[in-house]
Design an enzyme around this catalytic site. Sequence first.
Site, PDB file in Angstrom:
ATOM      1  CE  LYS A  63     -47.221  48.445  17.902  1.00 37.09           C
ATOM      2  NZ  LYS A  63     -47.908  49.653  18.411  1.00 37.09           N
ATOM      3  CG  ASP A  99     -49.688  52.090  16.280  1.00 33.89           C
ATOM      4  OD1 ASP A  99     -50.514  51.401  15.836  1.00 33.89           O
ATOM      5  OD2 ASP A  99     -48.660  52.079  16.415  1.00 33.89           O
TER       6      ASP A  99
END
Length: 267
Positions: A63, A99
Amino acid sequence: MDVYGVIGNPVGHSLSPLMHQAALDALGIPARYLAFAVRDLPAAVQGILGLNLRGVSVTLPFKTEVMTLLDEVEADASAIGAVNTIVNDHGRLTGFNTDGTGLIRDLREVMDIEGRRFAVLGAGGAARAAVFGLLQAGGIPVVLNRTAQKAEALAAAFGCDFRPLAEAAGVEADCLINTTPVGMAPGVERSPLTADVLGRFRWVVDIIYTPLRTRLLREAAAVGCRTRSGLGMFIHQGAEQLRIWTGRTPPVDLMRRVVEARLIEAG
């Protein structure tokens, strides 16, 4: 037929293909969503272009590393320092982070966020997304981490407070959010905090969803805390990915049902 996918290592456990394929089918979008186990990230990013994948989910451990390989990173993802979503717009790759959005949407289903204090356990990418999202929603986060220097660095980046994990018993907060992988399958008998600390929090949230009831959540419930697994965050972050990729309204309830059914089936 369009192709979407998830890149990470490992990805065999990921429920993103199940969730996103069900959503794409329900929307009548002729597309496939596949899992790609990646060993060479730069080559994989080139593969997005070579295979003309329309959109990609990014999971551990890529990520942060993937950010330098993209043409553009959206402002919120840049502030968080992690990308979990890539859009391929005619060969131009842009990174997003859903997220934090997923966590906040899930929390809002059960509590008010504005003005409340949240103890965020961890100092990695998920913790950064949680702190960013909470601040955007008017929450007051305090970072807890075993390594105090990492907690201090994260807190300094966002202008919030921090404490070493050893001082968790002295933290005043309405809700504890575990953003670490401690307690995730297969290490299901592990917990990031001892049970005697948990009773001071009204809510305990674990962003892990495999298993649905981690040891942390079981022990929190046993001392009277209200608990929340990571299932809702997973669903909402995926729904936001789908909206970014397609511009369509995601079938959130369906996505939740198919994932929950698979998790219950798996025990």
